[in-house]
Design an enzyme around this catalytic site. Sequence first.
Site, PDB file in Angstrom:
ATOM      1  N   LYS A   1       0.843  -1.208   0.000  1.00 47.06           N
ATOM      2  CA  LYS A   1       0.000   0.000   0.000  1.00 47.06           C
ATOM      3  C   LYS A   1       0.877   1.258   0.000  1.00 47.06           C
ATOM      4  CE  LYS A   1      -2.267  -1.548   3.735  1.00 47.06           C
ATOM      5  NZ  LYS A   1      -1.866  -2.961   3.788  1.00 47.06           N
ATOM      6  N   THR A   2       1.860   1.274   0.885  1.00 48.88           N
ATOM      7  CA  THR A   2       2.752   2.442   0.955  1.00 48.88           C
ATOM      8  C   THR A   2       3.563   2.568  -0.336  1.00 48.88           C
ATOM      9  OG1 THR A   2       2.902   2.085   3.316  1.00 48.88           O
ATOM     10  CG2 THR A   2       4.567   3.521   2.350  1.00 48.88           C
TER      11      THR A   2
ATOM     12  N   ASP B   1      -1.141   6.740   6.461  1.00 47.63           N
ATOM     13  CA  ASP B   1      -1.138   5.299   6.685  1.00 47.63           C
ATOM     14  C   ASP B   1      -1.975   5.009   7.940  1.00 47.63           C
ATOM     15  OD1 ASP B   1      -0.483   2.702   6.209  1.00 47.63           O
ATOM     16  OD2 ASP B   1       1.599   2.849   6.864  1.00 47.63           O
TER      17      ASP B   1
ATOM     18  N   THR C   1      -5.325  -1.433   7.141  1.00 45.37           N
ATOM     19  CA  THR C   1      -5.484  -2.884   7.172  1.00 45.37           C
ATOM     20  C   THR C   1      -6.890  -3.236   7.664  1.00 45.37           C
ATOM     21  OG1 THR C   1      -4.507  -2.767   9.368  1.00 45.37           O
ATOM     22  CG2 THR C   1      -3.060  -3.456   7.581  1.00 45.37           C
TER      23      THR C   1
ATOM     24  N   ARG D   1       6.535  -8.312   1.267  1.00 48.56           N
ATOM     25  CA  ARG D   1       7.388  -7.912   2.400  1.00 48.56           C
ATOM     26  C   ARG D   1       8.043  -9.143   3.012  1.00 48.56           C
ATOM     27  NH1 ARG D   1       4.435  -4.767   6.900  1.00 48.56           N
ATOM     28  NH2 ARG D   1       4.511  -3.097   5.372  1.00 48.56           N
TER      29      ARG D   1
END
Length: 323
Positions: free
Chosen positions: A60-61, A105, A154, A214
């Site tokens: 997302k980031t 975020d 999330t 990740r």
Amino acid sequence: MSKNVENEGYLDQTLRPNTWNDYIGQEHIKNNVRILLTAASERNHPAEHILFYGPPGLGKTTIAHLIARETGRNLKTTSGPAIEKVGDLASLLTNLQPGDILFIDEIHRLNKMIEEVLYPAMESGVLDIIIGKGPSARTIQLELPPFTLLAATTRVALLSAPLRSRFSGGTFRLEYYTVPELEKIIARSATVLGINLDNKALTEIAVRSRSTPRTANYFLKRVRDYAQVNKQDLNEKTIREALALLGIDEYGLTPTDRNILTILIDKFKGGPVGLATLSAASGEEEGTLEEVVEPYLIQQGLLERTPRGRIATKAAYEHLSFD
Ligand code: ADE
């Protein structure tokens, strides 16, 4: 272990893709966002506000950074918990330059009072500031520079309906990655880090990476460490050894994942068990279970959420070799 994997918290800057072409997967998002951005730039207008949601570690980031880079805009980054007071948000918004992108975020962690300041800012580009208290209080309205808000969460269900409705550019869910997509991501990261990996080695890491870039990048760095320290080549065999040392099994399950399933099966006859009970029995926080542990177990078909609680599936019994 799951904590280390999932809470690494950031994706190594060096491994973050710099262009849309380097960004693998999430085609639905890429296609739609690209149209949104192109249309806005052709009209000489900042893009509308966009919300991204999905499990941690899916990028997302990274997408927010790419949007800023591809549109040549400045990106200001903050997060829900960092904005403690209305004044914090006011200062962020009034310091934006026209066309800037603000990325928030964990937006589900903004408090209600701050949300209410955000609504008019998103909708009409104004900031309503209340001066004074009681009967003599006055509202002054500040015009804000045009900006685009990108937000990530999330926990999309925790966002209030009014906040969700103000993402006029759209709300997009990030999907888990396929093994071939993860292989491409790992191959690219390996090149960036100067590591040589054959196809078998790529697959060996990809299948254990919880469908999450990740985690894939985290494993890549750990297997490199292992091979280096043990003065071994980085191949399928060393990868298996390194990941076994981390407690990762062939499904990519961590000791925490297996512990949750074992508790469900062993102590609660496979369920259904409520979240609070599972949390108390395992010592894991409810939020961690819901956001980090369960989504992958559900995606793998090892756990189900039902109205009466969590259930271990037949596949979970088989995977953990229970009869
Ligand atoms: N690193 C993290 N996410 C990625 C993605 N989707 N594509 C390429 N590299 C990534």
